[in-house]
Design a protein around this motif. Structure first.
Motif, PDB file in Angstrom:
ATOM      1  N   ASP A   9      89.284  18.257  18.354  1.00 21.54           N
ATOM      2  CA  ASP A   9      90.566  17.530  19.152  1.00 21.54           C
ATOM      3  C   ASP A   9      91.590  17.157  18.129  1.00 21.54           C
ATOM      4  OD1 ASP A   9      88.903  17.544  21.544  1.00 21.54           O
ATOM      5  OD2 ASP A   9      88.407  15.518  21.446  1.00 21.54           O
ATOM      6  N   GLU A  10      91.062  16.738  16.887  1.00 22.88           N
ATOM      7  CA  GLU A  10      92.149  16.500  16.166  1.00 22.88           C
ATOM      8  C   GLU A  10      92.552  17.949  15.510  1.00 22.88           C
ATOM      9  OE1 GLU A  10      93.691  13.958  14.367  1.00 22.88           O
ATOM     10  OE2 GLU A  10      92.652  12.503  15.608  1.00 22.88           O
ATOM     11  N   CYS A  11      91.836  18.963  15.244  1.00 19.49           N
ATOM     12  CA  CYS A  11      92.570  20.192  15.029  1.00 19.49           C
ATOM     13  C   CYS A  11      93.255  20.737  15.973  1.00 19.49           C
ATOM     14  CB  CYS A  11      91.320  21.263  14.746  1.00 19.49           C
ATOM     15  SG  CYS A  11      90.143  20.812  13.308  1.00 19.49           S
ATOM     16  N   ARG A  12      93.147  20.525  17.057  1.00 23.05           N
ATOM     17  CA  ARG A  12      93.850  21.004  18.296  1.00 23.05           C
ATOM     18  C   ARG A  12      95.199  20.136  18.475  1.00 23.05           C
ATOM     19  NH1 ARG A  12      90.993  21.761  23.942  1.00 23.05           N
ATOM     20  NH2 ARG A  12      89.406  20.658  22.580  1.00 23.05           N
ATOM     21  N   ARG A  13      94.977  19.095  18.059  1.00 30.25           N
ATOM     22  CA  ARG A  13      96.512  18.151  17.985  1.00 30.25           C
ATOM     23  C   ARG A  13      97.282  18.514  17.161  1.00 30.25           C
ATOM     24  NH1 ARG A  13      93.309  13.799  20.370  1.00 30.25           N
ATOM     25  NH2 ARG A  13      92.358  13.236  18.416  1.00 30.25           N
ATOM     26  N   GLY A  14      96.682  18.937  15.857  1.00 28.86           N
ATOM     27  CA  GLY A  14      97.654  19.460  14.531  1.00 28.86           C
ATOM     28  C   GLY A  14      98.124  20.729  14.800  1.00 28.86           C
ATOM     29  N   GLU A  15      99.129  20.948  14.103  1.00 24.98           N
ATOM     30  CA  GLU A  15      99.853  22.059  14.250  1.00 24.98           C
ATOM     31  C   GLU A  15      99.250  23.141  13.052  1.00 24.98           C
ATOM     32  OE1 GLU A  15     104.202  21.408  13.649  1.00 24.98           O
ATOM     33  OE2 GLU A  15     104.255  20.071  15.169  1.00 24.98           O
ATOM     34  N   LEU A  16      98.294  23.943  13.694  1.00 22.23           N
ATOM     35  CA  LEU A  16      97.418  24.825  12.931  1.00 22.23           C
ATOM     36  C   LEU A  16      97.456  26.210  13.665  1.00 22.23           C
ATOM     37  CD1 LEU A  16      94.270  22.781  12.344  1.00 22.23           C
ATOM     38  CD2 LEU A  16      96.034  23.315  10.221  1.00 22.23           C
ATOM     39  N   PRO A  17      98.043  27.136  12.934  1.00 21.56           N
ATOM     40  CA  PRO A  17      98.004  28.582  13.479  1.00 21.56           C
ATOM     41  C   PRO A  17      96.521  29.154  13.797  1.00 21.56           C
ATOM     42  CG  PRO A  17      98.244  28.743  11.190  1.00 21.56           C
ATOM     43  CD  PRO A  17      97.905  27.573  11.308  1.00 21.56           C
ATOM     44  N   ALA A  18      95.830  28.364  14.735  1.00 24.30           N
ATOM     45  CA  ALA A  18      94.421  28.912  15.247  1.00 24.30           C
ATOM     46  C   ALA A  18      94.245  28.905  16.608  1.00 24.30           C
ATOM     47  CB  ALA A  18      93.429  27.852  14.794  1.00 24.30           C
ATOM     48  N   GLU A  19      93.815  30.096  17.318  1.00 21.50           N
ATOM     49  CA  GLU A  19      93.708  30.529  18.544  1.00 21.50           C
ATOM     50  C   GLU A  19      92.509  29.667  19.114  1.00 21.50           C
ATOM     51  OE1 GLU A  19      93.902  34.561  18.946  1.00 21.50           O
ATOM     52  OE2 GLU A  19      95.700  34.666  18.543  1.00 21.50           O
ATOM     53  N   VAL A  20      91.441  29.709  18.534  1.00 20.62           N
ATOM     54  CA  VAL A  20      90.229  29.361  18.654  1.00 20.62           C
ATOM     55  C   VAL A  20      89.491  28.322  17.555  1.00 20.62           C
ATOM     56  CG1 VAL A  20      89.495  31.218  20.435  1.00 20.62           C
ATOM     57  CG2 VAL A  20      89.062  31.499  17.956  1.00 20.62           C
ATOM     58  N   GLY A  21      88.530  27.631  17.889  1.00 17.82           N
ATOM     59  CA  GLY A  21      87.907  26.782  17.082  1.00 17.82           C
ATOM     60  C   GLY A  21      86.413  26.505  17.301  1.00 17.82           C
ATOM     61  N   MET A  22      85.584  26.215  16.303  1.00 18.44           N
ATOM     62  CA  MET A  22      84.241  25.951  16.830  1.00 18.44           C
ATOM     63  C   MET A  22      83.591  25.110  15.685  1.00 18.44           C
ATOM     64  SD  MET A  22      81.063  28.546  17.520  1.00 18.44           S
ATOM     65  CE  MET A  22      81.517  28.874  19.457  1.00 18.44           C
ATOM     66  N   VAL A  23      82.750  24.203  15.894  1.00 18.27           N
ATOM     67  CA  VAL A  23      81.938  23.378  14.961  1.00 18.27           C
ATOM     68  C   VAL A  23      80.420  23.810  15.024  1.00 18.27           C
ATOM     69  CG1 VAL A  23      81.119  21.236  14.374  1.00 18.27           C
ATOM     70  CG2 VAL A  23      83.496  21.457  15.072  1.00 18.27           C
ATOM     71  N   TYR A  24      79.872  24.051  13.902  1.00 16.47           N
ATOM     72  CA  TYR A  24      78.386  24.443  13.834  1.00 16.47           C
ATOM     73  C   TYR A  24      77.794  23.279  13.081  1.00 16.47           C
ATOM     74  CZ  TYR A  24      79.252  29.286  14.589  1.00 16.47           C
ATOM     75  OH  TYR A  24      79.789  30.518  14.978  1.00 16.47           O
ATOM     76  N   LEU A  25      76.447  22.971  13.615  1.00 12.30           N
ATOM     77  CA  LEU A  25      75.776  21.927  12.898  1.00 12.30           C
ATOM     78  C   LEU A  25      74.347  22.376  12.524  1.00 12.30           C
ATOM     79  CD1 LEU A  25      76.474  18.742  15.034  1.00 12.30           C
ATOM     80  CD2 LEU A  25      77.673  19.095  12.803  1.00 12.30           C
ATOM     81  N   ARG A  26      73.946  21.709  11.603  1.00 16.89           N
ATOM     82  CA  ARG A  26      72.397  21.997  11.309  1.00 16.89           C
ATOM     83  C   ARG A  26      71.525  20.719  11.374  1.00 16.89           C
ATOM     84  NH1 ARG A  26      71.055  24.079   4.959  1.00 16.89           N
ATOM     85  NH2 ARG A  26      72.201  22.160   4.518  1.00 16.89           N
ATOM     86  N   ALA A  27      70.204  20.976  11.863  1.00 18.50           N
ATOM     87  CA  ALA A  27      69.724  19.852  11.927  1.00 18.50           C
ATOM     88  C   ALA A  27      68.746  19.649  10.605  1.00 18.50           C
ATOM     89  CB  ALA A  27      68.459  20.048  13.025  1.00 18.50           C
TER      90      ALA A  27
END
Length: 234
Positions: A9-27
Motif C-alpha cells: 500500500d505504501e509503494c502504491r501511494r508513493g510515486e514509483l514507476p511501477a505497474e505491478v508489485g508483489m511481496v514474497y515471504l519465506r517461512a
C-alpha cells in the motif's frame, strides 16, 4: 500478510514507476519464497515466477536491493516472466532474508537510485515487523504444543477420561463459532480470535487439578475406597 499488504500500500501511494508489485515471504526453516499479496493488473501472472530466477536468488543471498531497468541485458535473468524492468528489495530480520519486495512492469521503466533508497527504507521497517510476526507465530506454536502435551499428560493419569480435555476444547471452540455466526438466537454474541484461543486453552486445561490428586483417589472404581467399604461391611 498484514505487514506485506501495508508495504505494498505504501509503494502504491508513493510515486514509483511501477505497474505491478508483489511481496514474497519465506517461512522459518524453509528455503522457498511464496507470493502473499500483489497489486496491479495481472500482477500474479507477471510476477509469480520471478522467485525462480537466478536474479531473485542472488539478491536474497546478497541481501542488497537492486534496480534492473533492462532485464534482457542481465545474465541472471532467463525470461522467467514477461517483464522489462524490476526493482527488488529484500526484507531482512536478524540478518536473515525473510521476504522480498518486487516491483516492475512489462514496459521499460526508469527506476532511479532515489526509488531504491525509498523502497529500502520501507523494506527495512517491514522486514523487522515481519520478523517479529514470524517470531510471535513460532512462540504461539510452541505454546499450543505445550498446552496439548499438558492436556495429554493430564488425561493419561485417568484412563476413563482419556482424550476428554481435547474433546472439551474442540467442542467448546466449535460451539463458540456456531454462536458467533448465528443471527437468530444470538445476534449480539460475538467471539474474537483471541476469545476462541482462550476457550481452547480453557478446554485443554480445565482438568489441570488432576495433576495434584493421588492415583488411588483419581482412578478408584467406587465412591469409597476398598478399605472404607470393608470397615462399613464389618
Amino acid at each position: 500478510r498484514d505487514v506485506a499488504q501495508a508495504l505494498l500500500d505504501e509503494c502504491r501511494r508513493g510515486e514509483l514507476p511501477a505497474e505491478v508489485g508483489m511481496v514474497y515471504l519465506r517461512a522459518p526453516g524453509e528455503n522457498d519464497y511464496g507470493p502473499v499479496c500483489a497489486y496491479g493488473d495481472g500482477a500474479e501472472h507477471l510476477l509469480d515466477k520471478v522467485s525462480e530466477s537466478a536474479l531473485f536468488q542472488a539478491i536474497a543471498v546478497s541481501q542488497k536491493g537492486e534496480i534492473i531497468n533492462d532485464l534482457d541485458a542481465d545474465d541472471r535473468w532467463a525470461r522467467e516472466a514477461p517483464l522489462s524492468s524490476l526493482l527488488l528489495s529484500p526484507l531482512l530480520a536478524a540478518n536473515r532474508c525473510v521476504g522480498m519486495l518486487v516491483l516492475g512492469g512489462a514496459s521499460p521503466m526508469l527506476f532511479e537510485a532515489n526509488h531504491l533508497q525509498y523502497i529500502g527504507t520501507l523494506a527495512t521497517v517491514a522486514g523487522i515487523a515481519t520478523g517479529n510476526a514470524l517470531h510471535f507465530e513460532s512462540i504461539q506454536t510452541l505454546i499450543n504444543a505445550l498446552m496439548q502435551a499438558l492436556a495429554t499428560a493430564i488425561d493419561a493419569r485417568d484412563p476413563f477420561t482419556s482424550g476428554h480435555s481435547q474433546r472439551v476444547a474442540r467442542l467448546g471452540v466449535a460451539l463458540a463459532r456456531t454462536v458467533h455466526l448465528d443471527r437468530t438466537f444470538f445476534p449480539d454474541v460475538t467471539f474474537t480470535r483471541s476469545d476462541l484461543e482462550e476457550l481452547l486453552y480453557a478446554g485443554l486445561l480445565h482438568d489441570v487439578g488432576k495433576i495434584g490428586i493421588r492415583e488411588e483417589v483419581l482412578t478408584k472404581a467406587t465412591r469409597l475406597s476398598a478399605g472404607v467399604i470393608e470397615v462399613i461391611g464389618q
